[in-house]
Design an enzyme around this catalytic site. Structure first.
Site, PDB file in Angstrom:
ATOM      1  CE  LYS A 193      17.439 -50.488 -27.559  1.00 18.81           C
ATOM      2  NZ  LYS A 193      17.234 -50.603 -28.800  1.00 18.81           N
ATOM      3  N   GLY A 194      19.870 -54.735 -22.555  1.00 20.50           N
ATOM      4  CA  GLY A 194      20.417 -56.017 -22.049  1.00 20.50           C
ATOM      5  C   GLY A 194      20.958 -56.610 -22.997  1.00 20.50           C
ATOM      6  CG  MET A 195      24.586 -58.313 -23.390  1.00 21.51           C
ATOM      7  SD  MET A 195      26.352 -58.749 -22.977  1.00 21.51           S
ATOM      8  CE  MET A 195      27.301 -57.524 -22.982  1.00 21.51           C
ATOM      9  CG  ASP A 226       7.644 -61.648  -6.452  1.00 25.58           C
ATOM     10  OD1 ASP A 226       8.094 -62.481  -6.914  1.00 25.58           O
ATOM     11  OD2 ASP A 226       6.645 -61.331  -6.046  1.00 25.58           O
TER      12      ASP A 226
END
Length: 583
Positions: free
Chosen positions: A323-325, A375
């Site tokens: 999971k990203g911060m 993109d």
């Protein structure tokens, strides 16, 4: 025909006039691509790309002001827009670009209402009519060639018809190279060249330093791409760099990781339909994006999502991976994209703000992505069915991004999100990869970093989890919250410790400014994966040397623009006899 009030007809005409003016300006910027290519004016190429991207929002804002000026009525009244939509639908009934004109109307409405009140009563959520399904042979966007006189004569006719103002470097050599490559290609059914037919789009596709001649070969019931990338040698000569003749190669040329083409497409829908015949796996939204109509690409994508929701029943779930911060990321397993929502609070040690993150994504949209950045489309008030969300995902969004949500019994409305092509995170890919696949992925990972750097982009956080692997095996960067122009970084060597205390310290004993970067520390990105680190260092150990980065900065500051090829370098033709210019 339904009668409409003079006010709503004026509003509709004002918006349509605004669309036509936008389209004309878009085309004028595009038409300059030929001269920029022939003059090798590469800095002008990048400037024109940015101008054309920015043009849309500028025109929409201008038209909204005009709408306010042509009526004394309250433009915040939805009934006024309901009638204006109906009047507009009548005006564009015979418009050759009605579908893009619909998107322009939608944009003006959304600018008026800050993307609220999204409903087919007021905008064109659904198209006003079915797509034009006339057969392609009725269109005049391509020229057909026959192989009856031999492949060499046909290729010569094709090259001559494009009419560059700059001479070919050595046309006969290029013809020989193209024919030899096609005859060696594994193209079943091409044994009898005299039965070959080739359709070439009249318009050239310009991007970065290249001009692409795009068409299709037809033989034995097969339809195969034929793409001829042409380059300018900088000395007044043009040459064909290679020939591409399969769907995968064409798909990479038109990839979502590349900048938009400049191509003279007076009726874009016809070009999209032609391109679909050589790249049937690409969605219409991607093809509209690729030729510069990214706002209509958003419309096509949204419509496609709605259609997919009607024929699927799986639920949106938290995307796999670490999971990203900064972002909460979710996906629909049956649909090949991810949805990224900015968290209300970022995990430590992130210090960026939401506005900075948005600026980074805007920076990417206007940059040369050199095939190494995805993109990303930005949406406001994206509407989902609540019953399609997993309980786990809803709980995460409520916990991490409550300010972005509006939830009732039927809908989940996300006030702001980004949509990106789904890829397998590089760290997960490596877990199941063979030794050879690890080596190839690390070669791609290093190439991605180098090519981004050459385009004056420093990824910042280069952890493996921030890169994805496409279905073609390319490694692409997709986490933008810490990227910046390479020339803004200060690349340093870690100073040698002067005392035993400094040598044993677990914290830097030297000063570190915000933009300081120590390439020696890049080894930390392979924490826990010694096999990947070994493969990387065998191929890209130069990235650990601060002097590599400083030299690159010097080249960029001196005005050098690197070439970025959407095909393997080993496919490029040898250019013996390149000195003789052919008329």
């Amino acid at each position: 025909m339904t009668n409409h009030s003079p006010t709503t007809r004026r509003i509709a005409k004002t918006i349509l006039n605004g669309f036509d003016a936008y389209f004309a300006d878009f085309q004028n910027i595009t038409l300059g691509a030929k001269a920029r290519f022939e003059r090798a004016a590469w800095h002008e190429v990048h400037q024109a790309n940015r101008e054309r991207i920015d043009l849309y929002k500028t025109k929409v804002n201008q038209v909204l002001k005009l709408v306010h000026s042509v009526t004394s009525k309250d433009t915040g009244q939805l009934d006024l827009w309901r009638e204006a939509r109906a009047a507009y639908a009548q005006l564009i009934a015979n418009h050759s670009n009605y579908e893009i004109a619909e998107t322009f109307f939608n944009s003006v409405f959304c600018s008026q209402f800050q993307h609220d009140n999204i409903h087919d009563n007021y905008i064109f959520v659904k198209p006003s009519r079915a797509p034009d399904d006339k057969p392609l042979r009725d269109y005049s966007i391509y020229i057909s060639y026959s192989g009856r006189d031999g492949l060499e004569y046909m290729i010569e006719d094709i090259l001559n018809d494009y009419g560059f103002s700059v001479p070919w470097e050595n046309q006969q050599r290029d013809i020989k190279n193209i024919c030899a490559a096609l005859r060696k290609a594994p193209l079943s059914g091409l044994e009898n060249e005299k039965q070959l037919r080739v359709d070439m789009l009249e318009s050239v596709f310009y991007r970065n330093k290249a001009a692409y001649l795009v068409g299709r070969m037809m033989f034995g019931g097969e339809v195969v791409p034929l793409i001829l990338p042409c380059l300018n040698n900088g000395r007044g000569g043009i040459f064909v760099d290679t020939v591409l003749y399969n769907q995968d190669a064409a798909s990479i040329v038109f990839s979502f990781t590349r900048s938009y083409f400049m191509v003279d497409a007076p009726i874009p829908s016809r070009f999209v339909r032609f391109l679909s015949t050589i790249m049937p796996l690409k969605e219409r939204s991607e093809l509209y994006n690729s030729i510069g109509f990214h706002k209509h690409g958003k419309t096509e994508f949204y419509r496609h999502v709605l259609a997919h929701m009607k024929v699927s029943n799986d639920k949106f779930v938290i995307a796999p991976g670490i999971k990203g911060m900064v972002m909460s990321v979710f996906t629909l397993p049956s649909y090949p994209v991810v949805f990224k929502v900015i968290k209300d609070k970022f995990d430590r040690p992130k210090t960026v703000t939401e506005e900075i993150v948005k600026e980074k994504y805007k920076f990417v949209s206007r940059s040369d992505r050199v095939g190494r950045m995805a993109d990303t489309q930005e949406y406001t008030n994206f509407i989902f069915y609540r019953n399609r969300f997993s309980d786990e995902l809803l709980e995460e969004l409520k916990q991490l991004a409550p300010s972005k949500l509006h939830i009732d019994d039927k809908w989940v409305i996300i006030k702001h999100l980004y949509v990106e092509r789904r890829m397998e995170p590089l760290n997960l890919y490596l877990q199941g990869a063979s030794a050879e696949e690890v080596r190839e992925a690390m070669e791609e990972y290093g190439n991605a970093i180098k090519q981004l750097a050459a385009a004056n982009i420093f990824p910042g956080d280069m952890l493996l989890k921030n890169f994805g692997v496409t279905r073609h095996g390319r490694v692409v960067f997709y986490d933008y919250d810490e990227l910046c122009p390479l020339t803004e970084c200060n690349f340093r060597k870690i100073p040698e410790p002067q005392t035993a205390e400094q040598e044993l310290s677990d914290k830097p004993w030297y000063t570190v400014d915000e933009m300081d970067v120590f390439p020696e520390e890049f080894r930390l990105f392979f924490s826990g994966n010694p096999e990947a680190r070994k493969a990387f260092e065998e191929q890209h150990s130069d990235l650990y040397d601060y002097r590599y980065w400083q030299r690159l900065q010097e080249r960029i500051r001196a005005g050098h623009i690197e070439s970025a090829f959407p095909y393997r370098r080993k496919w490029r033709f040898k250019r013996s006899g390149s000195g003789a210019l052919q008329k």
